[in-house]
Design a protein around this motif. Structure first.
Motif, PDB file in Angstrom:
ATOM      1  N   ARG A 513      17.226  41.885 -72.311  1.00 12.55           N
ATOM      2  CA  ARG A 513      18.259  42.580 -71.541  1.00 12.55           C
ATOM      3  C   ARG A 513      18.099  42.334 -70.047  1.00 12.55           C
ATOM      4  NH1 ARG A 513      17.940  48.316 -74.850  1.00 12.55           N
ATOM      5  NH2 ARG A 513      19.121  47.618 -76.699  1.00 12.55           N
ATOM      6  N   VAL A 514      16.874  42.475 -69.558  1.00 15.46           N
ATOM      7  CA  VAL A 514      16.645  42.245 -68.128  1.00 15.46           C
ATOM      8  C   VAL A 514      16.924  40.780 -67.788  1.00 15.46           C
ATOM      9  CG1 VAL A 514      14.926  42.295 -66.287  1.00 15.46           C
ATOM     10  CG2 VAL A 514      14.956  44.110 -68.006  1.00 15.46           C
ATOM     11  N   LEU A 515      16.517  39.871 -68.673  1.00 14.71           N
ATOM     12  CA  LEU A 515      16.735  38.446 -68.451  1.00 14.71           C
ATOM     13  C   LEU A 515      18.231  38.124 -68.377  1.00 14.71           C
ATOM     14  CD1 LEU A 515      15.524  35.618 -68.177  1.00 14.71           C
ATOM     15  CD2 LEU A 515      15.516  35.476 -70.682  1.00 14.71           C
ATOM     16  N   ALA A 516      19.006  38.744 -69.256  1.00 19.09           N
ATOM     17  CA  ALA A 516      20.460  38.503 -69.236  1.00 19.09           C
ATOM     18  C   ALA A 516      21.070  38.980 -67.930  1.00 19.09           C
ATOM     19  CB  ALA A 516      21.102  39.219 -70.422  1.00 19.09           C
ATOM     20  N   GLU A 517      20.616  40.130 -67.419  1.00 20.06           N
ATOM     21  CA  GLU A 517      21.116  40.640 -66.141  1.00 20.06           C
ATOM     22  C   GLU A 517      20.731  39.703 -64.993  1.00 20.06           C
ATOM     23  OE1 GLU A 517      19.676  44.568 -65.596  1.00 20.06           O
ATOM     24  OE2 GLU A 517      20.952  45.467 -67.145  1.00 20.06           O
ATOM     25  N   CYS A 518      19.498  39.198 -65.045  1.00 17.90           N
ATOM     26  CA  CYS A 518      19.035  38.294 -63.987  1.00 17.90           C
ATOM     27  C   CYS A 518      19.845  36.993 -63.990  1.00 17.90           C
ATOM     28  CB  CYS A 518      17.557  37.987 -64.169  1.00 17.90           C
ATOM     29  SG  CYS A 518      16.460  39.397 -63.885  1.00 17.90           S
ATOM     30  N   LEU A 519      20.117  36.464 -65.166  1.00 20.16           N
ATOM     31  CA  LEU A 519      20.884  35.220 -65.274  1.00 20.16           C
ATOM     32  C   LEU A 519      22.321  35.423 -64.815  1.00 20.16           C
ATOM     33  CD1 LEU A 519      19.568  33.933 -68.722  1.00 20.16           C
ATOM     34  CD2 LEU A 519      19.042  32.977 -66.466  1.00 20.16           C
ATOM     35  N   ALA A 520      22.828  36.639 -65.066  1.00 22.47           N
ATOM     36  CA  ALA A 520      24.212  36.941 -64.663  1.00 22.47           C
ATOM     37  C   ALA A 520      24.298  37.372 -63.206  1.00 22.47           C
ATOM     38  CB  ALA A 520      24.774  38.041 -65.559  1.00 22.47           C
ATOM     39  N   GLY A 521      23.161  37.612 -62.578  1.00 17.39           N
ATOM     40  CA  GLY A 521      23.154  38.061 -61.191  1.00 17.39           C
ATOM     41  C   GLY A 521      23.623  39.480 -61.030  1.00 17.39           C
ATOM     42  N   ASN A 522      23.506  40.252 -62.067  1.00 19.95           N
ATOM     43  CA  ASN A 522      23.970  41.642 -62.045  1.00 19.95           C
ATOM     44  C   ASN A 522      22.842  42.560 -62.543  1.00 19.95           C
ATOM     45  OD1 ASN A 522      25.615  43.881 -61.839  1.00 19.95           O
ATOM     46  ND2 ASN A 522      26.607  43.537 -63.829  1.00 19.95           N
ATOM     47  N   ILE A 523      21.843  42.722 -61.692  1.00 21.60           N
ATOM     48  CA  ILE A 523      20.630  43.447 -62.103  1.00 21.60           C
ATOM     49  C   ILE A 523      20.796  44.946 -61.856  1.00 21.60           C
ATOM     50  CG2 ILE A 523      18.144  43.666 -61.731  1.00 21.60           C
ATOM     51  CD1 ILE A 523      18.155  40.781 -60.722  1.00 21.60           C
ATOM     52  N   HIS A 524      20.478  45.730 -62.885  1.00 22.60           N
ATOM     53  CA  HIS A 524      20.465  47.192 -62.789  1.00 22.60           C
ATOM     54  C   HIS A 524      19.035  47.672 -63.073  1.00 22.60           C
ATOM     55  CE1 HIS A 524      24.670  46.156 -63.746  1.00 22.60           C
ATOM     56  NE2 HIS A 524      24.972  47.209 -62.968  1.00 22.60           N
ATOM     57  N   PRO A 525      18.250  47.898 -62.031  1.00 21.17           N
ATOM     58  CA  PRO A 525      16.846  48.285 -62.236  1.00 21.17           C
ATOM     59  C   PRO A 525      16.716  49.533 -63.105  1.00 21.17           C
ATOM     60  CG  PRO A 525      17.249  47.759 -59.929  1.00 21.17           C
ATOM     61  CD  PRO A 525      18.589  47.807 -60.596  1.00 21.17           C
ATOM     62  N   ASP A 526      15.841  49.448 -64.092  1.00 23.97           N
ATOM     63  CA  ASP A 526      15.607  50.572 -65.005  1.00 23.97           C
ATOM     64  C   ASP A 526      14.433  51.390 -64.479  1.00 23.97           C
ATOM     65  OD1 ASP A 526      15.203  52.336 -67.061  1.00 23.97           O
ATOM     66  OD2 ASP A 526      15.191  50.819 -68.653  1.00 23.97           O
ATOM     67  N   LYS A 527      14.740  52.590 -63.979  1.00 20.67           N
ATOM     68  CA  LYS A 527      13.694  53.445 -63.425  1.00 20.67           C
ATOM     69  C   LYS A 527      12.743  53.986 -64.492  1.00 20.67           C
ATOM     70  CE  LYS A 527      16.555  54.888 -59.502  1.00 20.67           C
ATOM     71  NZ  LYS A 527      17.170  56.033 -58.771  1.00 20.67           N
ATOM     72  N   GLN A 528      13.154  53.938 -65.732  1.00 16.02           N
ATOM     73  CA  GLN A 528      12.320  54.438 -66.839  1.00 16.02           C
ATOM     74  C   GLN A 528      11.519  53.316 -67.505  1.00 16.02           C
ATOM     75  OE1 GLN A 528      12.118  57.745 -67.587  1.00 16.02           O
ATOM     76  NE2 GLN A 528      13.440  58.021 -65.789  1.00 16.02           N
ATOM     77  N   MET A 529      11.495  52.144 -66.889  1.00 16.56           N
ATOM     78  CA  MET A 529      10.859  51.004 -67.545  1.00 16.56           C
ATOM     79  C   MET A 529       9.362  51.233 -67.780  1.00 16.56           C
ATOM     80  SD  MET A 529      11.327  48.071 -68.922  1.00 16.56           S
ATOM     81  CE  MET A 529      12.912  47.465 -68.319  1.00 16.56           C
ATOM     82  N   GLU A 530       8.668  51.785 -66.812  1.00 11.68           N
ATOM     83  CA  GLU A 530       7.222  52.010 -66.992  1.00 11.68           C
ATOM     84  C   GLU A 530       6.949  53.010 -68.122  1.00 11.68           C
ATOM     85  OE1 GLU A 530       3.192  51.590 -66.597  1.00 11.68           O
ATOM     86  OE2 GLU A 530       4.806  50.362 -65.758  1.00 11.68           O
ATOM     87  N   LYS A 531       7.774  54.032 -68.219  1.00  9.70           N
ATOM     88  CA  LYS A 531       7.620  55.002 -69.307  1.00  9.70           C
ATOM     89  C   LYS A 531       7.840  54.327 -70.655  1.00  9.70           C
ATOM     90  CE  LYS A 531       9.589  59.288 -71.123  1.00  9.70           C
ATOM     91  NZ  LYS A 531      10.636  60.336 -70.923  1.00  9.70           N
ATOM     92  N   LYS A 532       8.839  53.460 -70.728  1.00 10.29           N
ATOM     93  CA  LYS A 532       9.102  52.727 -71.970  1.00 10.29           C
ATOM     94  C   LYS A 532       7.926  51.814 -72.308  1.00 10.29           C
ATOM     95  CE  LYS A 532      14.133  52.801 -71.368  1.00 10.29           C
ATOM     96  NZ  LYS A 532      15.361  51.999 -71.104  1.00 10.29           N
ATOM     97  N   CYS A 533       7.342  51.208 -71.279  1.00  7.44           N
ATOM     98  CA  CYS A 533       6.188  50.336 -71.507  1.00  7.44           C
ATOM     99  C   CYS A 533       5.010  51.116 -72.083  1.00  7.44           C
ATOM    100  CB  CYS A 533       5.793  49.661 -70.200  1.00  7.44           C
ATOM    101  SG  CYS A 533       6.925  48.370 -69.638  1.00  7.44           S
ATOM    102  N   ARG A 534       4.753  52.295 -71.540  1.00  4.81           N
ATOM    103  CA  ARG A 534       3.649  53.122 -72.050  1.00  4.81           C
ATOM    104  C   ARG A 534       3.881  53.496 -73.510  1.00  4.81           C
ATOM    105  NH1 ARG A 534       3.903  55.872 -66.984  1.00  4.81           N
ATOM    106  NH2 ARG A 534       5.004  57.597 -68.017  1.00  4.81           N
ATOM    107  N   HIS A 535       5.130  53.852 -73.818  1.00  2.00           N
ATOM    108  CA  HIS A 535       5.455  54.221 -75.193  1.00  2.00           C
ATOM    109  C   HIS A 535       5.269  53.028 -76.129  1.00  2.00           C
ATOM    110  CE1 HIS A 535       7.567  55.936 -78.627  1.00  2.00           C
ATOM    111  NE2 HIS A 535       8.328  54.853 -78.660  1.00  2.00           N
ATOM    112  N   ASP A 536       5.724  51.861 -75.704  1.00  2.00           N
ATOM    113  CA  ASP A 536       5.588  50.668 -76.541  1.00  2.00           C
ATOM    114  C   ASP A 536       4.116  50.317 -76.765  1.00  2.00           C
ATOM    115  OD1 ASP A 536       8.314  50.519 -76.683  1.00  2.00           O
ATOM    116  OD2 ASP A 536       8.531  48.972 -75.142  1.00  2.00           O
TER     117      ASP A 536
END
Length: 903
Positions: A513-536
């Protein structure tokens, strides 16, 4: 201060924290709060229905004192770790309860009548909690599935999954969304993607795989380079953020692979159908494509969404066969890919990657899931081919995203990181490896990696290989998901992520998902990303624990048929309570308890040496040692195998058998001597004070049958024998002890044995006495002689009464009378029972004693005593005088003394 004022004071200082519950077996809990150096303690009464691993809010009610912890009370439960539980049903007319099988301090779950689903009393069931109740702490649940208690394997595997926090079924909302997903690939979607359907593409997977989430394509370009594509199933096209399907995938975070089943992260319609890159089907993919030469040098790369058409489905075994034989389907392409992969592999190790290789154990199962065999899988070139190209894609994606910025800040991205080893752990490991001859240079991370690779290369095929590889991995930091890009030390990469397995890993979906946003030049930073990483990261750990538990269950189930059998093994782990041994053939691990080891001697755990050390013998049991074990017990419910050392069991059993036979042998010798005495008419029954208490057990104890080689029985029997039966006697010179009242009877027995062998003639005695005369000490004073008998072997003053008493109690004693003739010696010899050859040696010394006694007698009249008078005196002699007569004897002959004890 009043109680109300105290409450107000605490209320003003109240602090609230957010953390995760860690419940202990005692019922007390500790709340792990990020940023706090110490946990917050919560007593059981203040848990308020919170369970282990729940995310909660906690209020501090007591501040920390000195270096202690704060105490708190849980005020709210933000997120439940588990909502499904297994147990046994107790059913009444209008309701029921699930009595949970596992889980610390888990209350019974109330099941209303409309949620019982025909459950009967005693049924095994899976229950989902729907409410914890308002006033009551009893949770309310509904039955999801009634388990077949007869299918023990299925029941055990489901219990393992639920215990780890993985739901067995997908919610209805997920299934509804799944049914609405369209399977057709529209022309509009194809136009958005790079069309790679005409490029040779194939998959390489295990023989039993169903979800093919990666594929490789290859073609030669006009510029002479090769275009190699790594194509990954485009899961993010079907799993849309915010949907029930996405929420469930995020909750599970990973698929779980057990010996007989897979619990998927995504429903099978997605994992095995829509997103599985099956052969001869058009599939949507996310790809990284590389232009490279045969040396593996990447000249250019491209990243984007594609559509592919797989031409062939390979198994690892088929590719390996092609590599080894240089022929097979698409052999030219396969061999070229393998050549490039091996080049990439060598280059990676040359730049700091650590070459940890591990053996994977798989079970052969019958139709009921019961293990009937074990297969050990090793990493071969076919596996390495796929591995190297997946690593290339992962590092390329991570490097691309790491260079991008949003508002001058890095893009929140789930990197896969692996930090440098802990210094203290590394020191301990380096010292341990040094004992096997492997040296470590810890001066820099690069030198540490180089030292690891050197060791891992040199250790190949040696007994310590498995142990050093295992300990080396434990020394390393844990690989986790995080937005903090610190690189991957083990792989030697500055940037790394997981891009290649979105069907079975949720972080890969986030990467897409992040890669697709970067390739499209339309990045929406996910503020909950670190929390998701801990859960994963946490769910990955739980999945690994579940997989280990299931493998352990199959190990125990498989080894049950080998109870009592012996296996060669290697010590794979050591703790203060024992050590684990992994069998060489079956790779099944069991525990040798220190409880059994301590029955031989006390063993203490030495952490620096990874060893248990015997305090008496210095014997060490350390990781990597080869041992022979016997399977003594198994517990399938607890997933435990108990081993014991075969050498210890065999030694104990042999010693136990030998010692139990000793009383019988002693009885036979005693009976033979008694019969000879009676035959010669010289047998005199012993008086009560003449009995030998130490020999009583030899007469009264009946030897027990040899016990079976069960640890507890053997150890207990050995302990009893050690106390009652002395070990086999050797001829060791013994020092004479000072006579004591408590040892009088024992001394009489020894003295009697010493005085027996005197049946040799006087002539011979005199001849020997001439040789030994210079060794005799000077005559001792009359009064001091008796006192110093224990220190000096000087001959003591002997009275006529004492001599007569001695003659009475020991028929074989050489007469001490001054005018004793050879005739009298012969008469005395008749009274002496026949002795073994050992007695002859003692007789020589006794004859010498007689000579010395004669020389030291200061009053000849008292020393002379007719035979008849001596007999009468002997009859009147008391036990006390008999002991005094014993004092007049010479230094005991060591061999005779030991023989008397053995008797």
């Amino acid at each position: 201060m009043s109680k109300k004022k105290k409450d107000k004071k605490h209320a003003g200082q109240k602090k609230t924290f957010r953390g995760v519950v860690e419940l202990t077996r005692s019922g007390m809990a500790f709340i792990i709060v990020p940023g706090l150096t110490k946990d917050i303690m919560v007593k059981q009464k203040n848990l308020h229905t919170a369970l282990d691993k729940d995310e909660v809010l906690v209020d501090v009610i007591k501040q920390a004192r000195n270096e202690g912890r704060m105490e708190g009370v849980i005020t709210d439960i933000l997120k439940r770790n588990k909502t499904e539980f297994t147990g046994t049903m107790q059913v009444n007319k209008n309701f029921g309860f699930l009595i949970t099988d596992k889980g610390m301090f888990m209350p019974d779950i109330y099941i209303p009548a409309n949620s019982l689903k025909d459950a009967k009393n005693g049924d095994k069931a899976v229950v989902k909690i729907v409410a914890w109740g308002e006033k009551s702490r009893k949770p309310v649940g509904e039955i999801i599935e009634i388990l077949d208690a007869a299918d023990t394997n299925d029941l055990a595997m489901k219990e393992i999954l639920i215990e780890a926090g993985f739901p067995l079924n997908f919610p209805d909302e997920v299934l509804k969304e799944l049914a609405a997903i369209k399977e057709d690939i529209t022309e509009a979607e194809i136009q958005k993607r790079k069309d790679c359907r005409k490029i040779l593409t194939f998959t390489i997977d295990p023989v039993d795989a169903k979800d093919f989430d990666d594929a490789i394509s290859i073609r030669k370009l006009k510029n002479g380079l090769y275009e190699i594509g790594v194509h990954i199933a485009d899961v993010s096209h079907f799993v849309i953020p915010g949907t029930a399907l996405d929420q469930e995938a995020e909750k599970r975070a990973t698929s779980v692979y057990l010996p007989d089943r897979v619990l998927p992260m995504l429903p099978e319609k997605i994992s095995n159908e829509l997103c599985s890159l099956r052969p001869h089907e058009d599939k949507l993919t996310f790809s990284a494509m590389f232009q490279m030469n045969e040396k593996g040098e990447v000249k250019q790369h491209w990243i984007g969404r594609t559509i592919i058409h797989s031409n062939h489905r390979f198994t690892y075994e088929e590719v390996q066969e092609t590599i080894e034989r240089n022929e097979g389907p698409y052999d030219t392409e396969v061999l070229l890919l393998n050549k490039i992969a091996q080049t990439l592999r060598q280059d990676r190790f040359a730049h700091g990657a650590i070459n940890f290789s591990s053996q994977e154990v798989r079970f052969k199962l019958d139709e009921t899931g019961k293990p009937v065999g074990i297969v050990i899988k090793e990493s071969k070139e076919a596996h390495q081919l796929i591995e190297e190209f997946m690593l290339l894609a992962n590092r390329t994606i991570a490097a691309y995203v790491s260079k991008l910025r949003v508002n001058k800040q890095p893009v929140p991205f789930p990197y896969r990181v692996h930090d440098t080893p802990d210094e203290e752990k590394l020191k301990v490991f380096a010292a341990f490896a040094g004992k096997f001859g492997y040296r470590f240079d810890t001066s820099s991370p690069e030198n540490i990696a180089r030292s690891f690779n050197t060791m891992l290369q040199m250790v190949q095929g040696k007994p310590e290989q498995h142990v050093l590889e295992t300990l080396g991995i434990r020394t390393m930091a844990k690989a986790i998901y995080t937005v903090d890009n610190v690189g991957h030390y083990g792989l030697g990469f500055e940037d790394y992520c997981h891009f290649t397995s979105p069907i079975r890993r949720h972080p890969d979906v986030l990467v897409h998902r992040v890669l697709a946003e970067c390739l499209a030049g339309n990045i929406h930073p996910d503020k909950q990303m670190e929390k998701k990483c801990r859960h994963d990261s946490e769910m990955e750990r739980k999945a690994m624990e579940a997989e280990r538990a299931a493998n352990k269950y199959k190990q125990v189930e498989y080894m049950q048929q080998f109870i009592g059998h012996t296996f060669d093994g290697v010590i794979s782990g050591v703790a203060h309570f024992g050590f684990w041994v992994e069998t060489v053939d079956t790779k099944c691990e069991g525990l040798v308890s220190i409880h059994n080891l301590n029955k031989r001697e006390e063993f203490v755990f030495n952490e620096n040496e990874y060893a248990l050390v015997g305090q008496a013998s210095g014997r060490k049991f350390r990781i990597g040692d080869k041992v022979s074990i016997r399977v003594v017990a198994s517990n399938l419910a607890k997933r435990q195998l108990d081993y014991d050392l075969e050498s210890e069991l065999g030694e104990l059993a042999q010693r136990d058998t030998r010692r139990q036979n000793l009383p019988k042998q002693r009885d036979d010798r005693r009976d033979n001597r008694k019969k000879k005495k009676e035959k010669q008419g010289n047998y005199i029954p012993k008086k009560p004070w003449q009995q030998q208490p130490a020999m009583q057990p030899a007469v009264t104890v009946t030897p027990e049958p040899v016990p079976e080689p069960v640890v507890d029985q053997v150890a207990v029997e050995t302990h009893v024998v050690d106390v009652t039966t002395p070990p086999p006697v050797e001829a060791v010179p013994a020092q004479p002890a000072t006579p004591k009242k408590t040892g009088a009877k024992k001394e009489k027995a020894v003295g009697k044995k010493d005085k027996v062998p005197a049946a040799t003639g006087n002539a011979k005695a005199k001849k020997v006495a001439v040789v030994e005369a210079p060794l005799a000490p000077p005559p001792a004073p009359k009064k001091a002689a008796a006192k110093k008998s224990a220190d000096k072997p000087a001959v003591k003053k002997t009275t006529a009464k004492n001599a007569a008493a001695t003659v009475k109690k020991t028929p074989a004693k050489t007469a001490v009378a001054k005018k004793a003739t050879a005739k009298k010696a012969a008469a005395d010899a008749k009274k002496a029972p026949a002795k073994k050859a050992v007695a002859k040696k003692a007789a020589v010394k006794k004859a010498t004693v007689a000579k010395e006694t004669k020389a030291t007698a200061s009053h000849p009249k008292k020393a002379v005593a007719p035979k008849v008078a001596a007999k009468k005196a002997a009859q009147k002699a008391s036990p006390k005088k008999a002991a005094a007569g014993k004092k007049a004897s010479s230094k005991p002959v060591p061999t005779a003394k030991n023989k008397a004890k053995k008797k």
